[in-house]
Design a protein around this motif. Structure first.
Motif, PDB file in Angstrom:
ATOM      1  N   ARG A 345       0.835  -1.193   0.000  1.00 62.70           N
ATOM      2  CA  ARG A 345       0.000   0.000   0.000  1.00 62.70           C
ATOM      3  C   ARG A 345       0.872   1.246   0.000  1.00 62.70           C
ATOM      4  N   ILE A 346       0.337   2.306  -0.583  1.00 60.80           N
ATOM      5  CA  ILE A 346       1.029   3.588  -0.628  1.00 60.80           C
ATOM      6  C   ILE A 346       0.520   4.474   0.500  1.00 60.80           C
ATOM      7  N   ILE A 347       1.454   5.042   1.249  1.00 57.10           N
ATOM      8  CA  ILE A 347       1.120   5.930   2.358  1.00 57.10           C
ATOM      9  C   ILE A 347       1.489   7.354   1.947  1.00 57.10           C
ATOM     10  N   LYS A 348       0.504   8.221   1.823  1.00 58.46           N
ATOM     11  CA  LYS A 348       0.777   9.609   1.447  1.00 58.46           C
ATOM     12  C   LYS A 348       1.063  10.400   2.710  1.00 58.46           C
ATOM     13  N   SER A 349       2.298  10.883   2.833  1.00 62.39           N
ATOM     14  CA  SER A 349       2.735  11.520   4.074  1.00 62.39           C
ATOM     15  C   SER A 349       2.663  13.045   4.015  1.00 62.39           C
ATOM     16  N   ASN A 350       2.010  13.602   3.008  1.00 67.13           N
ATOM     17  CA  ASN A 350       1.929  15.054   2.883  1.00 67.13           C
ATOM     18  C   ASN A 350       0.659  15.423   2.127  1.00 67.13           C
ATOM     19  N   ASP A 351       0.465  16.727   1.903  1.00 66.64           N
ATOM     20  CA  ASP A 351      -0.725  17.220   1.199  1.00 66.64           C
ATOM     21  C   ASP A 351      -0.397  17.700  -0.208  1.00 66.64           C
ATOM     22  N   ILE A 352       0.734  17.269  -0.732  1.00 73.97           N
ATOM     23  CA  ILE A 352       1.170  17.727  -2.053  1.00 73.97           C
ATOM     24  C   ILE A 352       0.140  17.363  -3.111  1.00 73.97           C
ATOM     25  N   ASP A 353      -0.200  18.348  -3.935  1.00 68.33           N
ATOM     26  CA  ASP A 353      -1.083  18.129  -5.091  1.00 68.33           C
ATOM     27  C   ASP A 353      -0.180  17.924  -6.297  1.00 68.33           C
ATOM     28  N   GLU A 354      -0.136  16.694  -6.807  1.00 66.48           N
ATOM     29  CA  GLU A 354       0.874  16.349  -7.802  1.00 66.48           C
ATOM     30  C   GLU A 354       0.801  17.165  -9.090  1.00 66.48           C
ATOM     31  N   PRO A 355      -0.388  17.447  -9.667  1.00 63.03           N
ATOM     32  CA  PRO A 355      -0.403  18.288 -10.876  1.00 63.03           C
ATOM     33  C   PRO A 355       0.208  19.663 -10.635  1.00 63.03           C
ATOM     34  N   LEU A 356      -0.115  20.283  -9.486  1.00 63.18           N
ATOM     35  CA  LEU A 356       0.468  21.582  -9.173  1.00 63.18           C
ATOM     36  C   LEU A 356       1.971  21.449  -8.941  1.00 63.18           C
ATOM     37  N   GLN A 357       2.394  20.427  -8.236  1.00 61.36           N
ATOM     38  CA  GLN A 357       3.817  20.198  -7.987  1.00 61.36           C
ATOM     39  C   GLN A 357       4.575  20.073  -9.304  1.00 61.36           C
ATOM     40  N   LYS A 358       3.990  19.352 -10.259  1.00 61.42           N
ATOM     41  CA  LYS A 358       4.642  19.159 -11.562  1.00 61.42           C
ATOM     42  C   LYS A 358       4.766  20.485 -12.294  1.00 61.42           C
ATOM     43  N   GLU A 359       3.752  21.326 -12.245  1.00 57.38           N
ATOM     44  CA  GLU A 359       3.816  22.631 -12.909  1.00 57.38           C
ATOM     45  C   GLU A 359       4.914  23.502 -12.307  1.00 57.38           C
ATOM     46  N   VAL A 360       5.013  23.513 -10.986  1.00 58.08           N
ATOM     47  CA  VAL A 360       6.035  24.322 -10.324  1.00 58.08           C
ATOM     48  C   VAL A 360       7.429  23.809 -10.680  1.00 58.08           C
ATOM     49  N   CYS A 361       7.593  22.485 -10.737  1.00 56.16           N
ATOM     50  CA  CYS A 361       8.879  21.909 -11.153  1.00 56.16           C
ATOM     51  C   CYS A 361       9.265  22.413 -12.542  1.00 56.16           C
ATOM     52  N   ASP A 362       8.325  22.416 -13.470  1.00 59.80           N
ATOM     53  CA  ASP A 362       8.606  22.857 -14.835  1.00 59.80           C
ATOM     54  C   ASP A 362       8.982  24.330 -14.873  1.00 59.80           C
ATOM     55  N   VAL A 363       8.326  25.147 -14.039  1.00 58.37           N
ATOM     56  CA  VAL A 363       8.628  26.585 -14.015  1.00 58.37           C
ATOM     57  C   VAL A 363      10.056  26.816 -13.532  1.00 58.37           C
ATOM     58  N   LEU A 364      10.457  26.121 -12.473  1.00 53.37           N
ATOM     59  CA  LEU A 364      11.803  26.311 -11.933  1.00 53.37           C
ATOM     60  C   LEU A 364      12.870  25.826 -12.899  1.00 53.37           C
ATOM     61  N   LYS A 365      12.640  24.674 -13.513  1.00 55.48           N
ATOM     62  CA  LYS A 365      13.623  24.175 -14.472  1.00 55.48           C
ATOM     63  C   LYS A 365      13.694  25.074 -15.695  1.00 55.48           C
ATOM     64  N   ASN A 366      12.551  25.594 -16.131  1.00 55.12           N
ATOM     65  CA  ASN A 366      12.530  26.494 -17.271  1.00 55.12           C
ATOM     66  C   ASN A 366      13.317  27.777 -16.987  1.00 55.12           C
ATOM     67  N   HIS A 367      13.264  28.251 -15.751  1.00 53.16           N
ATOM     68  CA  HIS A 367      14.009  29.461 -15.380  1.00 53.16           C
ATOM     69  C   HIS A 367      15.509  29.231 -15.548  1.00 53.16           C
ATOM     70  N   PHE A 368      16.017  28.126 -15.050  1.00 55.04           N
ATOM     71  CA  PHE A 368      17.450  27.863 -15.155  1.00 55.04           C
ATOM     72  C   PHE A 368      17.874  27.617 -16.596  1.00 55.04           C
ATOM     73  N   GLU A 369      17.002  26.970 -17.362  1.00 54.42           N
ATOM     74  CA  GLU A 369      17.336  26.739 -18.764  1.00 54.42           C
ATOM     75  C   GLU A 369      17.365  28.040 -19.558  1.00 54.42           C
ATOM     76  N   THR A 370      16.498  28.992 -19.180  1.00 51.43           N
ATOM     77  CA  THR A 370      16.407  30.259 -19.909  1.00 51.43           C
ATOM     78  C   THR A 370      17.529  31.229 -19.525  1.00 51.43           C
ATOM     79  N   PHE A 371      17.801  31.353 -18.242  1.00 47.07           N
ATOM     80  CA  PHE A 371      18.759  32.355 -17.769  1.00 47.07           C
ATOM     81  C   PHE A 371      20.124  31.763 -17.420  1.00 47.07           C
ATOM     82  N   GLY A 372      20.253  30.446 -17.539  1.00 47.05           N
ATOM     83  CA  GLY A 372      21.527  29.824 -17.230  1.00 47.05           C
ATOM     84  C   GLY A 372      21.737  29.685 -15.741  1.00 47.05           C
ATOM     85  N   SER A 373      22.760  28.922 -15.371  1.00 42.30           N
ATOM     86  CA  SER A 373      23.023  28.710 -13.949  1.00 42.30           C
ATOM     87  C   SER A 373      24.480  28.363 -13.751  1.00 42.30           C
TER      88      SER A 373
END
Length: 488
Positions: A345-373
């Motif tokens: 069984r899977i135990i969810k230990s937080n309230d993370i909303d996965e679709p929103l989490q995925k969107e935020v991940c894409d935004v952060l990665k897109n920032h580094f790809e655009t402006f460099g790091s």
């Protein structure tokens, strides 16, 4: 009819041995000894009845007597373990009625059959006293009778194969997978007086079988098909000498499928779409190991018999503070859920909303790809639902050539305790082990302050002080995303 009864008894008793020695019955050493004595006497009974020995009643009494001693002690004798493994091996959904029916069928075959068969043959005067000695009737027949001795040798090879598979050790499994079926084939040829020809063809097929587990999809199917064809071709050489159809079918199934599967410790005819990830396991005794999708980038879990978790996760790690590897973290998109292997069984230990989490991940990665790091640049974003205080998204990202999520506390930015109002920023600096970074924190309520539903907090750490515009741009992308606009 006598030959069919012999084959069926050998199959049932062989499965019984594997069930008793391949699982935990909770017996003490004496209990295991007594169960093995029942199996030995049951096999001796079949080989003595194959000779139509009149004194086989002694074996029936021994079987029933020892069985009574074990059952009187309220110990498991292995018959229902045997029934349970039918569902595992055939990958069937568990059904209690079917489980009890199979268990009772095995019970009737092992214990009731001799009570019915012996009196019938005795009254029909089909039994007589043979040259068997009393010691033979107590089990010695298994290594004195030529037919029984061949079976005993094959059973010993089978047990070696079983325990190699239980170890899940890559080198041992590979060696036994290549050697055991070929040696069993040689034993059969020796018994039937046939020349063991083309053994190298079978070994070649076993090489295909062993390495097929590393692949998924059509490649796995093709390699298993090649392995089966080569094994069949080799065994057909034995068929030419014996012309025994039953021997041909049973040998192909055993030497071409069952024994190689026992040698590697799992049934690779299930989970055909997913290849094994490496030759190491997660929980050896339970046969749990890692699988990967066809891209080789995402991981999942399976056990000896079938799929546990689809390969949809970036990494799988033992949950901190847990022993025996029974709980693991299924990680992807910067967060994880806990999977209880024993409870499946899977135990969810937080309230993370996965679709929103995925969107935020894409935004952060897109920032580094655009402006460099630069090396060790980091960014964190947290979205909180104001009405409940639940954290719906929490992404911690570091750049080390490629973006890497920080799942551990020590890999993230130090905690920022500053209480910022919507629209405010706060600058600071932080010293890491190999770098010094300047940070900027920014908070913004969404969709706006008058009707705010979410609070977005973003922190960026770079070599030079980050600009507020870079943070507001990321917040703007989150605000314009599908989640915030009701398109989930």
């Amino acid at each position: 009819m006598k030959r069919i009864m012999l084959w069926l008894d050998l199959i049932v008793c062989s499965l019984w041995v594997l069930a008793v020695l391949g699982t935990r019955l909770g017996l003490n050493p004496l209990g295991y000894f007594l169960v093995m004595m029942i199996i030995v006497l049951r096999l001796a009974y079949r080989f003595s009845m194959d000779r139509r020995e009149k004194r086989s009643w002694l074996l029936v009494v021994g079987i029933l007597g020892i069985s009574f001693i074990i059952l009187y002690g309220d110990s498991d004798i292995g018959r229902f373990t045997l029934a349970r493994y039918v569902f595992y091996v055939l990958n069937l959904e568990y059904d209690y009625i079917a489980y009890m029916a199979v268990g009772l069928l095995f019970t009737a075959w092992i214990w009731l059959l001799p009570l019915v068969e012996y009196p019938i043959l005795l009254f029909r005067k089909k039994l007589s006293r043979t040259d068997l000695k009393w010691k033979d009737l107590l089990g010695r027949i298994l290594w004195h009778d030529r037919k029984a001795k061949t079976y005993s040798a094959l059973m010993l090879v089978c047990l070696t194969t079983l325990y190699s598979g239980l170890t899940m050790d890559a080198k041992l499994c590979r060696t036994v997978c290549l050697v055991a079926p070929a040696f069993s084939y040689w034993l059969l040829c020796r018994y039937y007086g046939a020349k063991a020809e083309k053994v190298w063809v079978m070994v070649l097929g076993l090489v295909f079988f062993y390495y097929a587990q590393m692949f998924g999809g059509i490649v796995r199917i093709a390699m298993l098909a090649v392995s089966f064809v080569l094994a069949t071709y080799t065994i057909c050489r034995l068929y030419k000498a014996t012309r025994d159809h039953l021997l041909l079918v049973m040998s192909i199934l055993y030497l071409g499928i069952l024994q190689p599967s026992m040698a590697i410790g799992h049934n690779q005819y299930t989970c055909l779409n997913y290849g094994r990830s490496g030759h190491y396991s997660h929980m050896v005794y339970n046969g749990v190991f890692y699988i990967e999708d066809q891209s080789g980038e995402l991981l999942g879990l399976r056990d000896r018999y079938g799929l546990l978790i689809k390969p949809e996760y970036e990494s799988i790690n033992v949950h901190e503070g847990r022993r025996w590897y029974t709980e693991v973290e299924l990680r992807r998109n910067g967060f994880y859920v806990i999977y209880d292997i024993m409870g499946n069984r899977i135990i969810k230990s937080n309230d993370i909303d996965e679709p929103l989490q995925k969107e935020v991940c894409d935004v952060l990665k897109n920032h580094f790809e655009t402006f460099g790091s630069e090396y060790d640049d980091r960014c964190e974003a947290e979205i909180t639902e104001l009405s409940t205080g639940k954290v719906l998204a929490d992404v911690k990202l570091g750049m080390y050539g490629l973006p890497h999520y920080a799942y551990r506390v020590e890999d993230a930015l130090p905690a920022d305790t500053a209480q910022l109002k919507s629209g405010e920023t706060r600058s600071d600096s932080v010293q890491f082990q190999y770098s010094h970074k300047y940070t900027l924190s920014y908070v913004q309520n969404l969709p706006n302050d008058s009707a705010a539903v979410y609070r977005v907090r973003i922190r960026l750490a770079t070599d030079s002080c980050p600009s507020k515009e870079s943070l507001t741009d990321m917040v703007s992308q989150i605000a314009n995303g599908e989640y915030m606009n009701g398109i989930k």
